[in-house]
Design an enzyme around this catalytic site. Structure first.
Site, PDB file in Angstrom:
ATOM      1  N   GLU A  47       0.751  -1.317  -0.036  1.00  0.00           N
ATOM      2  CA  GLU A  47      -0.021  -0.178  -0.042  1.00  0.00           C
ATOM      3  C   GLU A  47       0.774   1.334   0.029  1.00  0.00           C
ATOM      4  O   GLU A  47       0.710   2.313  -0.734  1.00  0.00           O
ATOM      5  CB  GLU A  47      -0.781  -0.013   0.958  1.00  0.00           C
ATOM      6  N   THR A  86      17.651 -39.610   0.806  1.00  0.00           N
ATOM      7  CA  THR A  86      17.770 -38.824  -0.416  1.00  0.00           C
ATOM      8  C   THR A  86      19.271 -38.133  -0.235  1.00  0.00           C
ATOM      9  O   THR A  86      19.704 -38.085  -1.576  1.00  0.00           O
ATOM     10  CB  THR A  86      16.689 -37.771  -0.343  1.00  0.00           C
ATOM     11  N   LEU A 145      19.777 -28.528  -3.298  1.00  0.00           N
ATOM     12  CA  LEU A 145      18.496 -28.020  -2.601  1.00  0.00           C
ATOM     13  C   LEU A 145      18.509 -26.506  -2.658  1.00  0.00           C
ATOM     14  O   LEU A 145      18.030 -25.887  -1.625  1.00  0.00           O
ATOM     15  CB  LEU A 145      18.182 -28.577  -1.154  1.00  0.00           C
TER      16      LEU A 145
END
Length: 327
Positions: free
Chosen positions: A54, A198, A206
């Protein structure tokens, strides 16, 4: 003639520009609009500590804001945080009308911003394109209501559900366009969670790579990562997943992306912690030689135990498809 709906959708698009840099603040869009719906200025949330949407729009509008309408996706704040109250700036600018997409559930706001604007004589309308706005701000709204990050589970598989082959290889099931799209999802997240398995098998960085920009969300490994893993530095955690999410919330994580294998994915689903699924499917088939079932560790013995979600989007990306589901 341009409508409030048209203007709110324009404000939503302005908010999209803040999606990567605004958190933990909401990625808000705002427009200052003159007579007959003519846009005077546009703004979106800046980095934390700098101006909200705003204020940016009103600064750009300058004196032209006097008597104009402000269209904003989220209720303006009315408290002092890293910046001052947006309501004070709106009132001082001489805005005559404010159109709001949805109320901010933050207890420091939650209707109080609207009340302040109305008390100053400003006409306020709330709920324009609210479903669209709430979908855009879903992670922020969830975080403010629950105190926990919004959890997105990302899965890449063949059409028959294979996420890795029998020898453990999984690069690459999907094509490059889908993988680039997945980096956008990473960039929208402030933390990424994977299992230690993983890390050992794929050794992922990542990071979120968007053209020449590299973003580094907080990396969280369930278990222990090898000392030379590319994911380092990272948080290594074990135990209750809910507690881990609570901790991440204190790190200003609004959205967390789970990218682990079937065991990690199944654990999050079983605990009822997944809010949204992004599932990439390739036009390929792994068959019996693959590790079938991205959620193979999830116990579903009868039809009554099916975990159903709501399909929100399906689209083609390159030679693959992306399916979005709210859980």
């Amino acid at each position: 003639m341009i409508t409030n709906t048209d203007l709110m959708l324009m404000a939503v698009r302005a908010g999209d520009k803040a999606r990567y840099h605004a958190p933990p603040n909401p990625w808000v869009g705002a427009l200052v609009v003159g007579e007959r719906g003519v846009m005077i200025a546009e703004g979106h949330t800046q980095v934390p500590g700098e101006a909200h949407a705003e204020v940016v729009a009103l600064r750009r509008a300058g004196e032209r804001a006097l008597g104009a309408t402000l269209v904003v996706t989220l209720e303006p704040c009315c408290h002092v945080g890293r910046t001052g109250p947006c309501t004070d700036v709106i009132i001082k600018a001489g805005i005559s009308r404010v159109v709001i997409g949805t109320i901010d559930p933050d207890p420091r706001v939650s209707g109080q911003g609207i009340a302040q604007l109305r008390a100053s004589g400003i006409d306020v309308e709330v709920g324009i394109e609210e479903d669209v706005v709430r979908a855009q701000l879903a992670p922020y709204l969830w975080h403010r209501v629950t105190g926990r990050p919004y959890v997105v589970a990302k899965i890449a598989s063949t059409l028959d559900g294979v996420v890795a082959m029998a020898d453990g290889t999984s690069k690459w099931i999907t094509g490059e366009p889908a993988r680039l799209d997945a980096h956008v999802v990473r960039a929208q997240s402030q933390a990424i969670i994977v299992g230690a398995g993983t890390v050992r098998s794929d050794d992922p960085r990542l990071t979120a790579r968007l053209d020449d920009i590299i973003l580094e969300p907080l990396r969280v490994v369930l278990g222990h990562a090898p000392e030379n893993a590319r994911v380092r530095p990272c948080l290594e955690r074990t135990g209750d997943l809910g507690y881990i999410l609570d901790e991440l919330a204190h790190h200003d994580v609004i959205q967390v992306l789970v990218e682990g294998g079937p065991t990690t994915m199944s654990a999050f689903f079983a605990a009822g912690l997944v809010n949204h699924v992004v599932w990439y499917q390739a036009a390929a088939f792994g068959g019996g030689e693959g590790t079938a079932g991205a959620l193979r560790s999830l116990s579903t013995s009868t039809i009554g135990q099916l975990r159903r979600g709501r399909l929100v989007d399906v689209r083609r990306i390159g030679e693959d498809i992306r399916i979005d589901v709210e859980v």
